[in-house]
Design a protein around this motif. Sequence first.
Motif, PDB file in Angstrom:
ATOM      1  N   ALA A 584      -3.388 -14.169  27.977  1.00 21.06           N
ATOM      2  CA  ALA A 584      -4.651 -14.827  28.320  1.00 21.06           C
ATOM      3  C   ALA A 584      -4.446 -15.817  29.455  1.00 21.06           C
ATOM      4  CB  ALA A 584      -5.223 -15.520  27.087  1.00 21.06           C
ATOM      5  N   GLU A 611      -9.028 -15.296  17.001  1.00 23.72           N
ATOM      6  CA  GLU A 611      -9.556 -14.844  18.280  1.00 23.72           C
ATOM      7  C   GLU A 611      -8.928 -15.649  19.415  1.00 23.72           C
ATOM      8  OE1 GLU A 611     -14.035 -13.240  17.187  1.00 23.72           O
ATOM      9  OE2 GLU A 611     -13.765 -15.044  18.396  1.00 23.72           O
ATOM     10  N   ARG A 613      -9.608 -16.036  23.311  1.00 20.00           N
ATOM     11  CA  ARG A 613     -10.561 -15.709  24.370  1.00 20.00           C
ATOM     12  C   ARG A 613     -10.113 -16.349  25.683  1.00 20.00           C
ATOM     13  NH1 ARG A 613     -15.566 -13.700  23.002  1.00 20.00           N
ATOM     14  NH2 ARG A 613     -15.985 -13.572  20.742  1.00 20.00           N
ATOM     15  N   ASP A 614     -10.364 -15.639  26.772  1.00 21.41           N
ATOM     16  CA  ASP A 614     -10.082 -16.202  28.093  1.00 21.41           C
ATOM     17  C   ASP A 614     -11.200 -15.830  29.055  1.00 21.41           C
ATOM     18  OD1 ASP A 614      -9.348 -13.757  29.880  1.00 21.41           O
ATOM     19  OD2 ASP A 614      -8.156 -13.442  28.075  1.00 21.41           O
ATOM     20  N   GLU A 615     -11.297 -16.586  30.133  1.00 20.55           N
ATOM     21  CA  GLU A 615     -12.269 -16.311  31.193  1.00 20.55           C
ATOM     22  C   GLU A 615     -11.544 -15.729  32.402  1.00 20.55           C
ATOM     23  OE1 GLU A 615     -14.274 -19.977  31.929  1.00 20.55           O
ATOM     24  OE2 GLU A 615     -15.476 -19.875  30.094  1.00 20.55           O
ATOM     25  N   SER A 662     -11.779  -6.569  23.260  1.00 17.22           N
ATOM     26  CA  SER A 662     -13.049  -6.333  23.946  1.00 17.22           C
ATOM     27  C   SER A 662     -12.992  -7.096  25.259  1.00 17.22           C
ATOM     28  CB  SER A 662     -14.241  -6.777  23.090  1.00 17.22           C
ATOM     29  OG  SER A 662     -14.171  -8.163  22.827  1.00 17.22           O
ATOM     30  N   SER A 663     -13.506  -6.457  26.314  1.00 11.04           N
ATOM     31  CA  SER A 663     -13.382  -7.088  27.628  1.00 11.04           C
ATOM     32  C   SER A 663     -14.494  -6.609  28.535  1.00 11.04           C
ATOM     33  CB  SER A 663     -12.015  -6.750  28.248  1.00 11.04           C
ATOM     34  OG  SER A 663     -11.877  -7.364  29.512  1.00 11.04           O
ATOM     35  N   THR A 669     -11.674 -11.631  28.469  1.00 12.99           N
ATOM     36  CA  THR A 669     -11.208 -10.733  27.417  1.00 12.99           C
ATOM     37  C   THR A 669     -11.137 -11.497  26.110  1.00 12.99           C
ATOM     38  OG1 THR A 669      -9.891  -9.507  29.026  1.00 12.99           O
ATOM     39  CG2 THR A 669      -9.344  -9.165  26.721  1.00 12.99           C
ATOM     40  N   CYS A 670     -11.394 -10.789  25.014  1.00 17.31           N
ATOM     41  CA  CYS A 670     -11.263 -11.362  23.681  1.00 17.31           C
ATOM     42  C   CYS A 670     -10.312 -10.477  22.884  1.00 17.31           C
ATOM     43  CB  CYS A 670     -12.615 -11.469  22.984  1.00 17.31           C
ATOM     44  SG  CYS A 670     -12.489 -12.093  21.281  1.00 17.31           S
ATOM     45  N   ARG A 672      -8.465  -9.949  19.170  1.00 17.73           N
ATOM     46  CA  ARG A 672      -8.680 -10.338  17.769  1.00 17.73           C
ATOM     47  C   ARG A 672      -7.513  -9.835  16.925  1.00 17.73           C
ATOM     48  NH1 ARG A 672     -13.585  -8.697  19.739  1.00 17.73           N
ATOM     49  NH2 ARG A 672     -15.267 -10.243  19.674  1.00 17.73           N
TER      50      ARG A 672
END
Length: 689
Positions: A584, A611, A613-615, A662-663, A669-670, A672
């Motif tokens: 990430a 989870e 998550r990143d931007e 999921s992305s 992108t996330c 899990r």
Amino acid sequence: MTVISWQPRLIVAGLLLALTYLWIQSASPELERRNRLQSTLRIIELRDAELMRDILLARAGLLANYDALTKAGQELLRLSQSLQTDLQPANADAEKLMGKLADQLTATVQDGLVQIEYLKSDNALLRNSVMSFDEIGKTLRTAARPGDTAKLGNLWRLMFSFMDSPRPELAAEIRQELDRLAGLPLPDDYRVLIAHGRLIIDVSPKVDTLLRQIIAQPIVSRVDDLQQALRQYSDSVEQQAEAYRLSLYLVALVLLAYLLYQFVLLRASTLALRRAHANLQQETGERLQAESWLRESEARLRAITDSAHEAIISTDLQGKIVSWNQGAQLMFGFTANRMLGQPFQQLLANPSPDFFEQIRDEGAINRLNGPTLDSIALSQDRSAFPVELSLSSWTRGTERYLTAIIRDISARKHLEEVARQQELQLIQANKMTALGTLVSGVAHEINNPNQLILFNSGLLADIWSDALEILEDRYQASGEFSLGGLPYTEMRSSAAVLIRDVKDGAKRIERIVAELKNYARPPGAEAQVSFAINEVVDRAVRLLKHLIDQKTLHFKTELSEALPLLRGDPQQVEQVLVNLLINALEALPEPQKSVSVATKLLHDGRQVCVEVRDEGIGIAAEHIEQLCDPFFTTKQAKGGTGLGLAISASLLRAQGGRLSFSSEPGQGTCARVIFPLNPIPATEVNHAM
């Protein structure tokens, strides 16, 4: 050379002239005209039958349009008028009679065509009303009330009976039914239905009357009368033609006898020619046999080359293509007709312009029959692909040719590149393994002096606490003094803080070293324990704190409280989370983008989810399913091995967990990590607490 006499030629020519004259007389224009008239009459009968058939089909509503009626009527009129033309002017009484009969036939046909036009008009009107009556009736019956449906049903039944058999009594009943409906206050659709119904019962008898009149036209009888007159006239002409045919037969017999006589004379000359021909035929047979063997050899060679997967191309020494097999067509996309006569160099991406100039001497040609050459070829769509060429030379007569066997080695090159990349990835994985071992050793080496710092910092704290009373007494007695170059009043408040900071720093080093040693320690079979997922997340975050501070300014954790304990290997789970956090952080294009870690209990209450998550730059949709495949990486240029996620997925599967992604490209992108909840014995829960 034998001199051919002119006498036989003159005799044969005279007999042929006589045969020609008698043949012309036996097949005089009168006979031809008779045959033409008879053919025309038969066609008229056929066209009349076709016209009657189409009229009946049109009346029954089985004819799509009236084009066939119009065409048949025009053809019938044209044929009858052609009879008039053939029989005018008439000289003999028989011809005058036939001309009169032809005029009557034409008049009858014209009368019939007029009636057919009336029939077409009335029948079209009738069919239109029937179709409109049917469509409006269906619509009204669908939308009508129960009482109106019964009324329409009776009218519908009467109309169908009338269309099947248009009897006057049915027409009267329908007219009464329509008059009754007309007297009722009904919508406009009923008025249109009534108008079409009245039109049907009025026009239908007219159409049937016209049909009977058309059928009753005496065209067939007119044709029969004309055929009878034609036969009588033909009999008289036939008698004269019979005499000419008899004369023709006799002259033909004379000509045949004379030709037989000449044949006997030619027979003797033929025998001599046959002997000469036999010798020539033997020589020709030998040549044909040799040619047959050559064709068979060429056919076998062609079959072999066409069945080969490689491209087999032959050229002359000027580089012009002279043969092109099926494998070449499949490889390059060009057909043989397109490439024959074209330069061979256009198939190569970087051809040598003087290649064929260099190999024209025999020595250079012989050197070609050796190792293969690698090159880059171009297909029909101008796409390049690697090939391997095997060159050889051969001769045909005085001409020399080159044959190139070309193999597409794209798949082999691709496999070689894949093998090379996998080798590099394995080397990198081995380096990472060695690095893990090195980290464990370095952590051990750091831990020894750090323990000394911890021990000494505690001792220094005790020493400062004991010395503080003595220093305070001196301060009270003598006033301000210096310690280490600093005023006592400043050291009094800051020395304890400095000693505490040293001890806290050493403890932090001890904790980081312990976490590094735990992270690098290989898993054991006894690693299945109960653990809190939030504690594992905290350890992973602390382990990567330096990288987090370097990569992003916005890092946050959202850890749900009171999560149930999980059972498994916390060290392996920590390794998975470290891999996900590193991925990430490395996906962020700039420090302003954020990364977050959250733990929560899923809605079903039977699974715990972590989870990450990143931007970052995101992952393409086609790569999502391949992320956990061994050696698949989107960071090859940055040294990625493609093993981190594959190992992480394997570790999670061993503990009953799973990994999903999921992305959205450009959005982030996330990842899990989902663990199932297993019942934990109370003793283990108490021990974990």
